[in-house]
Design an enzyme around this catalytic site. Sequence first.
Site: not given
Ligand code: FES
Length: 131
Positions: A33, A35, A59, A103
């Site tokens: 993602c 992040d 996110c 996450c």
């Molecule tokens: Fe991947 Fe938050 S969407 S860490």
Amino acid sequence: MYTQKVINIFKYPRNAGGLHGANGIGKAIDNSCGDLIKIYLKVNEEGVIEEAKFKTFGCTASIASSSMICDMIKGLTIEEAQEITGGDVLEELGGLPVEKVHCCALAEESLHKAIEDYFKRLEKEQKKLEE
Ligand code: FES
């Protein structure tokens, strides 16, 4: 759907920012993602985490997880903090949508890297003292 608790932490995160004098810094990136969570620790001479901060680009759930994990480890010994898992963070947050559970794992990974960094620095200091 996020819980109200997660939304509140996201809106008013605690522990955001860098940390002057940090002696343990860890960074973890989720390649799927994108992040990124960076955690800063200030550990005192007794091995207790006096302060923990984060910088996160990601996110709602990764920001809430970062803020929560910092809250959870403050006042713990470094060994106690090593036991904290993404599952513990998830529980403290009151749950996350299933596609956001990773996450919490990212926050755990970042914390463990910061702890690793702390131990590496400590080892270096001890070697210096022995020279
Ligand atoms: Fe991947 Fe938050 S969407 S860490």
